[in-house]
Design a protein around this motif. Structure first.
Motif, PDB file in Angstrom:
ATOM      1  N   ALA A 173      24.265   0.713  28.134  1.00  0.00           N
ATOM      2  CA  ALA A 173      25.320  -1.065  28.490  1.00  0.00           C
ATOM      3  C   ALA A 173      26.652  -0.593  28.120  1.00  0.00           C
ATOM      4  O   ALA A 173      27.514  -1.921  28.819  1.00  0.00           O
ATOM      5  N   VAL A 174      27.277   0.425  27.215  1.00  0.00           N
ATOM      6  CA  VAL A 174      28.556   0.219  27.873  1.00  0.00           C
ATOM      7  C   VAL A 174      29.145   0.861  29.294  1.00  0.00           C
ATOM      8  O   VAL A 174      29.746   0.375  29.303  1.00  0.00           O
ATOM      9  N   ALA A 175      27.850   1.667  29.486  1.00  0.00           N
ATOM     10  CA  ALA A 175      28.751   2.615  30.424  1.00  0.00           C
ATOM     11  C   ALA A 175      28.579   1.403  32.422  1.00  0.00           C
ATOM     12  O   ALA A 175      29.402   1.379  32.647  1.00  0.00           O
ATOM     13  N   ILE A 176      27.363   0.806  31.665  1.00  0.00           N
ATOM     14  CA  ILE A 176      27.812  -0.586  32.541  1.00  0.00           C
ATOM     15  C   ILE A 176      28.556  -1.470  32.454  1.00  0.00           C
ATOM     16  O   ILE A 176      29.598  -1.509  33.280  1.00  0.00           O
ATOM     17  N   VAL A 177      29.182  -1.510  31.522  1.00  0.00           N
ATOM     18  CA  VAL A 177      30.175  -2.656  31.459  1.00  0.00           C
ATOM     19  C   VAL A 177      31.676  -1.823  31.826  1.00  0.00           C
ATOM     20  O   VAL A 177      32.500  -2.488  32.326  1.00  0.00           O
ATOM     21  N   THR A 178      31.610  -0.719  31.502  1.00  0.00           N
ATOM     22  CA  THR A 178      32.620  -0.286  31.482  1.00  0.00           C
ATOM     23  C   THR A 178      33.619   0.215  33.022  1.00  0.00           C
ATOM     24  O   THR A 178      33.970  -0.301  34.061  1.00  0.00           O
ATOM     25  N   PHE A 179      32.112   0.694  33.291  1.00  0.00           N
ATOM     26  CA  PHE A 179      32.231   0.453  35.240  1.00  0.00           C
ATOM     27  C   PHE A 179      32.566  -0.405  36.420  1.00  0.00           C
ATOM     28  O   PHE A 179      33.134  -0.808  37.326  1.00  0.00           O
TER      29      PHE A 179
ATOM     30  N   GLY B  38      35.974  -1.671  37.892  1.00  0.00           N
ATOM     31  CA  GLY B  38      35.643  -1.999  39.508  1.00  0.00           C
ATOM     32  C   GLY B  38      35.887  -3.250  40.164  1.00  0.00           C
ATOM     33  O   GLY B  38      37.342  -3.605  40.968  1.00  0.00           O
ATOM     34  N   LEU B  39      36.061  -3.980  39.547  1.00  0.00           N
ATOM     35  CA  LEU B  39      37.015  -5.504  39.120  1.00  0.00           C
ATOM     36  C   LEU B  39      38.048  -5.150  39.075  1.00  0.00           C
ATOM     37  O   LEU B  39      38.939  -5.381  40.138  1.00  0.00           O
ATOM     38  N   ARG B  40      38.799  -3.939  38.150  1.00  0.00           N
ATOM     39  CA  ARG B  40      40.323  -3.918  37.906  1.00  0.00           C
ATOM     40  C   ARG B  40      40.695  -3.634  39.664  1.00  0.00           C
ATOM     41  O   ARG B  40      41.423  -4.312  39.796  1.00  0.00           O
TER      42      ARG B  40
ATOM     43  N   ALA C 177      28.413   1.195  42.480  1.00  0.00           N
ATOM     44  CA  ALA C 177      27.633   1.814  43.094  1.00  0.00           C
ATOM     45  C   ALA C 177      27.441   2.863  41.760  1.00  0.00           C
ATOM     46  O   ALA C 177      25.552   2.533  41.251  1.00  0.00           O
ATOM     47  N   LEU C 178      28.196   2.813  41.027  1.00  0.00           N
ATOM     48  CA  LEU C 178      27.367   3.487  39.634  1.00  0.00           C
ATOM     49  C   LEU C 178      26.579   2.993  38.709  1.00  0.00           C
ATOM     50  O   LEU C 178      25.999   2.900  38.549  1.00  0.00           O
ATOM     51  N   CYS C 179      27.339   2.150  39.358  1.00  0.00           N
ATOM     52  CA  CYS C 179      26.554   0.452  37.641  1.00  0.00           C
ATOM     53  C   CYS C 179      24.878   0.391  38.938  1.00  0.00           C
ATOM     54  O   CYS C 179      24.531  -0.041  37.928  1.00  0.00           O
TER      55      CYS C 179
END
Length: 111
Positions: free
Chosen positions: A21-27, A31-33, A94-96
Motif C-alpha cells: 500500500a505504501v509503495a503504490i501510494v508513494t509511486f 507520478g502525479l508530481r 507503470a510501477l503502480c
C-alpha cells in the motif's frame, strides 16, 4: 477441537500489505508530481452526480485549464527536463500497475 492462529503468517501478510500500500501510494503521488512538473497537469471535467455532491461548473473548469496552461508556459524547466519528468511520471504509473498486477498474481497463484 481447538483453533490455532499462525501469528507469524498473520504478521507476514500484514507487513506485505502495508509495504504494498505504501509503495503504490508513494509511486502514484510521485507520478502525479512529475506529471505536473512536466507541464501536463491533469484537469478533470466535472461529472454529474446526485444532489448530495457539488461539482465544479464549466466556468471553473475553463479557469482551471487556463491556469494549468499558464503554469506550463511559465515553467523554468528546459524541454529535456520536462520530457524526463514525463517519462519518470509514466514510469511511476507503470510501477503502480506492476505492483497491483503482482499482488493479484500472488493472490491467485500463491493460494
Amino acid at each position: 477441537m481447538s483453533v490455532s492462529i499462525d501469528w507469524l503468517a498473520f504478521f507476514q501478510v500484514f507487513v506485505a500489505a502495508l509495504i504494498g500500500a505504501v509503495a503504490i501510494v508513494t509511486f502514484y503521488a510521485l507520478g502525479l508530481r512529475l506529471l505536473v512538473r512536466s507541464g501536463h497537469a491533469p484537469v478533470v471535467s466535472p461529472a454529474e452526480f446526485t444532489d448530495a455532491i457539488t461539482v465544479i461548473t464549466e466556468k471553473d473548469l475553463r479557469r482551471a485549464e487556463k491556469q494549468a496552461a499558464k503554469a506550463a508556459r511559465k515553467s523554468p524547466l528546459t524541454d529535456g527536463q520536462k520530457r524526463l519528468s514525463l517519462v519518470g511520471a509514466y514510469g511511476c504509473f507503470a510501477l503502480c500497475a506492476l505492483a497491483v498486477v503482482a499482488g493479484i498474481i500472488i493472490i491467485v497463484v500463491g493460494h
